[in-house]
Design an enzyme around this catalytic site. Structure first.
Site, PDB file in Angstrom:
ATOM      1  CD  GLU A  92      -3.131  -0.571  -0.008  1.00 47.39           C
ATOM      2  OE1 GLU A  92      -2.971   0.496  -0.631  1.00 47.39           O
ATOM      3  OE2 GLU A  92      -4.081  -1.345  -0.218  1.00 47.39           O
ATOM      4  CD  GLU A 105      -3.573  -7.165   2.484  1.00 43.59           C
ATOM      5  OE1 GLU A 105      -4.635  -6.619   2.838  1.00 43.59           O
ATOM      6  OE2 GLU A 105      -2.463  -6.613   2.544  1.00 43.59           O
TER       7      GLU A 105
HETATM    8  C1  IPT Z   1      -5.275  -3.679   3.369  1.00 48.81           C
HETATM    9  C2  IPT Z   1      -3.900  -3.565   3.951  1.00 48.81           C
HETATM   10  O1  IPT Z   1      -2.939  -3.954   3.018  1.00 48.81           O
HETATM   11  C3  IPT Z   1      -3.735  -4.399   5.185  1.00 48.81           C
HETATM   12  O2  IPT Z   1      -2.540  -4.027   5.812  1.00 48.81           O
HETATM   13  C4  IPT Z   1      -4.908  -4.219   6.108  1.00 48.81           C
HETATM   14  O3  IPT Z   1      -4.948  -2.900   6.551  1.00 48.81           O
HETATM   15  C5  IPT Z   1      -6.170  -4.534   5.378  1.00 48.81           C
HETATM   16  O4  IPT Z   1      -6.310  -3.649   4.299  1.00 48.81           O
HETATM   17  C6  IPT Z   1      -7.394  -4.336   6.238  1.00 48.81           C
HETATM   18  O5  IPT Z   1      -7.340  -5.018   7.445  1.00 48.81           O
HETATM   19  S1  IPT Z   1      -5.449  -2.298   2.308  1.00 48.81           S
HETATM   20  C7  IPT Z   1      -7.094  -1.937   1.968  1.00 48.81           C
HETATM   21  C8  IPT Z   1      -7.148  -0.770   1.024  1.00 48.81           C
HETATM   22  C9  IPT Z   1      -7.918  -3.007   1.461  1.00 48.81           C
END
Ligand code: IPT
Length: 945
Positions: A406, A475
């Site tokens: 990010e 993710e």
């Molecule tokens: C995403 C982040 O990469 C991760 O660190 C964490 O914050 C997650 O979100 C939420 O728990 S970034 C987001 C724009 C989806």
């Protein structure tokens, strides 16, 4: 400009090199140090570095530690926002500054000459002095720094001083979604460096799957020899490549060869794993096989010490992952303590090693002045990547380098990628934020919906480069609170398209901090800006108890799948490499959940990617509903689990439920002493609500559609939160209008309209009660009256006395299950205390639902209570508080047992989804209000039978 606000890297340190141990003398400087926290740099004592400085009045602090967790200042949590003005590279003048001092003596026999002082991690910026001489400055909190100190050392009374600033220019590059915590949080070590020793090394060990040959190439200093006894390699000149037959390394069989690199002056133990990572035909392959990453994102977290994670705790993570079928880790969003990667090598996990970099807080500002594109940060970016790659280059488990997280996009990232590829051509480069994939080797996304993932698989992308790359979800499936839902549908997509490599669930652990009686989250320390419980989004609770989400994930990603097949039992091997040779297949037949026969199933060896069908074992006849459960378990113990550990299981229905005899209704309803009586039931004549069953006082059942909203219900990505629609509709405060209580025949019919205040819509609910021998049958018919949307749940709520504290049921279990998260539940007979049915989500919310329940009973310890049968099934929760109390609670210890056990008995619940960050509930799991009928039978049980 002060070093604190200098956007460049630190200075004074030695060039980065691999993390390793050797037989040269070393001295751990971990232990009790002197500590003083000043509110600003200006307020810190100017002469701390002087030998004679008197620190006797200072506090003591363990090193490694994070000072906010030792009574100095407070932790603070933000996800995206910087907790200070975005004014790069400047940081607040009120910059908490912790001075650390240690006096130490050298052990007897410490050699003269070169010595290195190593810091494995200082958050966020440290200035270091030894014996009055400044060594330099470190930044890059989760990366090592080393300083030459040989000439400064004295046998006794060395004084090491480290001044640590909470904020520095580096903080702009460290905006990860986690607690802001500071200090010397990883080990400090003094290492003697013998002349003619081994300064650095890189063992590259490739594997050619077509020939079975491994190639070792060692990059190191002169006059180094390699020994690998198990390969018959002795005193081999390290600089010369070596080719020989070997067993390859994989996460599934992590074969490591122990060896040594040595010179006359020093011996370094090495652990060699042979594997070759390639991208071929748009697929990420290791040793010629396409990988399917069944991964998790792991932050380092200990509920007591923060990011100080001991080797023992790192091992606990690795063992838990292995035992739950996880095969990959993304080290979000910084390199972990080096021991963790050694454990990944030894136990077998594929690793995406991510650099310590995130500038997310520029996002809300439109990425204006984002460091990724600003030349003044270029060196800091490169420095961080170099330190990552150099430290971890010898780890076979590391198969991808990740530039960070990010941080949008920009030239500085592109240069990191370019440097990395040049330095290490053996591992592809990952970074999700390079949306065009112009400088990365894999296409990566986060939280893409099922539909988007499907479209990527169909190669509908108009970006040609992206279309040709392997795809990962770095993710997905945000594990916040109760969830994630619909993991199964992601798995189906990963398996449908050849260039899919799986993904990494967000995230491994809830970052709750241990507080009195509960775990704390953002806001609990009075932080002026914070993101509440968004830091509580892991598959394990802060104390590492697996959450239902982890059990579900383990089931979804099991490497061996067992299912019903027309020919009997189908066994499918989903390992990337292994056959089923190491597994034993056992079966058990259960009649209404009671085991009646068991045995071992003869399954031929199934190779990776293959499946077989085997006939059912011969089974005795059963009288009730019976299921055959087949489990694949480890025949022998492995390093990570005992023999008998189950890696996959499946259930096959064998005989259907017994047909229940039609029982004559017992009427009529009669009025007595202000009560309506029907069979064993007593009802309130005005409301038609059941008040007693066979003499046992009860309250309800009455229609109820509310659940204590989950984090996912409240989540608003991508659309408006489901919970706010439900709340706006008023579903949490429905009123019950009695239209009619018809008690004139053999049945009691109660017609009601259930609706929220101020709204014109509602639900008609008709209750029809009939009596049969010792029980009551209730049919509930629900007809929406113009009701517009989805419902949280649909069922009835009732309360029974607190003494009914034990539950036993036949149905789905042993854990909770929801419409889109129910793979881990099997059909069986289970029992639990009411207290044991609760899932202690750190932020209380709907939990504990047992699904596909055929019958359940709630009893006193001697077995007296209520027996409830579904026609055919229902779902229940049982709690010592009501839904409103569960909804109002903010921490687990807000939930206080009351004088009743509250039951919800449902015909359906809305799914979970992952809208806390990601897609909401898939259409098929949405509970849309429609005409519905369901039936339950209630019997009073006097003693267990
Ligand atoms: C995403 C982040 O990469 C991760 O660190 C964490 O914050 C997650 O979100 C939420 O728990 S970034 C987001 C724009 C989806």
């Amino acid at each position: 400009m002060s070093y604190v606000e200098d956007p460049g890297p630190g200075h004074g340190s030695l060039p980065p090199r691999a993390a390793f141990t050797s037989d040269a003398p070393s001295l751990s400087l971990d232990g009790t140090w002197r500590f003083r926290l000043s509110p600003s740099v200006a307020a810190a004592p100017p002469d701390v570095f002087e030998d004679g400085f008197d620190d006797s009045a200072w506090d003591e602090l363990p090193v490694p530690s994070m000072w906010q967790l030792h009574g100095h200042g407070e932790p603070a949590y933000t996800n995206v926002h910087y907790p200070f003005p975005v004014d790069p590279p400047h940081v607040p003048s009120d910059n908490p500054t912790g001075d650390h001092r240690l006096r130490f003596d050298l052990p007897g026999g410490w050699p003269a000459g070169s010595a290195v002082l190593r810091f494995d991690g200082i958050d966020s910026c440290g200035r270091i002095w030894l014996n009055g001489t400044e060594l330099g400055v470190t930044k890059g909190s989760r990366l090592p720094s080393e300083f030459e100190v040989g000439p400064l050392l004295r046998p006794r009374g060395n004084v090491l001083v480290v001044r640590v600033h909470q904020w520095s220019a580096g903080s702009y590059l460290e905006d990860q979604d986690m607690w802001w915590l500071s200090g010397i949080f990883r080990s400090v070590t003094l290492l003697a460096r013998p002349s003619g020793g081994i300064g650095d090394y890189w063992v590259r060990a490739d594997y050619d799957h077509t020939t079975g040959l491994g190639t070792i190439r060692v990059e190191t200093g002169p006059d180094v020899v390699l020994d690998v006894p198990a390969l018959g390699v002795t005193a081999h000149p390290a600089g010369e490549p070596l080719e020989l037959p070997v067993e390859p390394w994989s996460a599934e069989s992590p074969r490591l060869y122990d060896g040594t690199l040595s010179t006359v002056a020093e011996r370094v133990p090495v652990r060699i794993g042979f594997r070759t990572v390639t991208i071929e035909d748009g697929q990420l392959k290791v040793n010629g096989r396409r990988l399917l990453l069944r991964g998790v994102n792991r932050h380092e977290h200990d509920p007591r010490s923060g990011r100080v994670v001991s080797r023992a705790l790192a091992l606990e993570d690795v063992l838990l992952m292995k035992r739950h079928n996880v095969n990959a880790v993304r080290t979000s969003h910084y390199p972990p303590a080096p021991e963790f990667l050694e454990l990944c090598d030894a136990y077998g996990l594929w690793v995406v090693d991510e650099c310590d970099l995130e500038t997310h807080g520029f996002g809300p500002l439109g990425w204006d002045r984002n460091p990724s594109g600003e030349p003044m940060w270029a060196e800091a970016y490169l420095d961080r990547m170099r330190r990552t790659v150099e430290r971890d280059k010898n780890r076979p488990s590391v198969i991808l380098w990740s530039l960070g997280n990010e941080s949008h996009t920009g030239e500085n990232l592109a240069r990191m990628a370019e440097w990395t590829r040049r330095r290490d051509p053996t591992r592809p480069v990952h970074y999700e934020g390079d949306h065009d994939c112009s400088y990365v080797d894999v296409h990566s996304r986060m939280y893409a919906t099922h539909a988007e993932v499907d479209a990527i698989g169909r190669r509908e992308d108009d970006n040609e480069r992206r279309r040709e790359l392997p795809f990962v979800l770095c993710e997905y499936a945000h594990a916040m609170g109760n969830g994630p839902g619909s993991l199964l549908e992601y798995r189906e997509l990963f398996e449908r398209y050849p260039n899919y490599q799986g993904g990494f669930v967000w995230e491994w652990i809830d970052h709750g901090l241990a507080a009195d009686g509960h775990f704390a989250y953002g806001g609990d320390f009075g932080e002026p800006i914070h993101d509440g419980n968004f830091v509580i989004d892991g598959l394990v609770f802060p104390d590492r108890t697996p959450s239902p989400g982890l059990l579900e994930y383990a089931k979804i990603i099991e490497p061996v799948r067992i299912s019903a097949d027309p020919d009997g039992v189908r066994v499918a091997n989903h390992y990337d490499f292994l056959s089923t040779e190491h597994l034993t297949f056992s079966w058990v037949l259960e009649d209404e959940g009671i085991p009646v026969a068991q045995g071992v199933l003869d399954v031929p060896v199934v190779h990776s990617g293959q499946s077989v069908s085997v006939p059912l074992p011969s089974l005795p006849t059963t009288s009730g509903e019976s299921w055959l459960t087949v489990s694949a378990s480890l025949t022998a113990a492995t390093s990570w689990a005992p023999a008998g550990h189950v890696v996959g299981w499946g259930q096959l229905p064998v005989s259907p439920p017994r047909v229940r005899p039609v029982r004559p209704a017992r009427g009529p309803v009669f009025h007595t002493a202000g009560r309506l009586v029907l069979g064993p039931g007593e009802f309130d004549p005005a409301t038609g609500v059941l008040t007693a069953l066979g003499g046992l006082e009860v309250r309800g059942p009455r229609l109820d559609v509310w659940r204590a909203t989950t984090d996912n219900d409240r989540g608003s990505s991508p659309g408006p939160a489901e919970a706010s629609q439900w709340r706006e509709a008023g579903l949490h405060r429905m009123q019950h209008r009695v239209i009619e209580v018809d008690a004139d025949g053999d049945e009691l019919v109660v017609r009601t309209r259930v609706a929220p205040p101020a709204q014109a819509f509602g639900l008609f609910a008709d209750y029809t009660w009939t009596a049969f021998d010792d029980g009551l049958r209730l049919r509930v018919e629900v007809t929406p009256d113009d009701y517009p949307g989805t419902l949280p749940r649909l069922g009835v709520t009732m309360a029974v006395p607190a003494e009914l504290g034990t539950a036993e049921w036949f149905g789905g279990g042993p854990g909770e299950a929801y419409a889109d998260s129910c793979q881990a539940a099997r059909i069986g007979r289970f029992s639990s205390s009411v207290d044991g049915l609760q899932t202690p989500y750190v932020y209380p919310q709907e939990n504990g639902n047992r699904a596909a329940v055929r019958w359940a009973r709630f009893t006193t310890p001697d077995g007296a209570g209520v027996h409830i049968t579904g026609e055919p099934e229902f779902a229940f929760t049982a709690r010592r508080w009501d839904t409103a109390a569960l909804e109002a609670a903010r921490h687990t210890d807000d939930l206080v047992p009351g004088p009743l056990v509250h039951l919800t008995l449902d015909t359906a619940q809305h799914g979970l989804g992952t809208a806390s960050c990601g897609p909401g509930v898939l259409p098929r799991y949405r509970l849309v209000a429609q005409k519905t009928a369901f039936t339950l039978e209630f019997r009073r049980v006097a003693v267990a039978n």
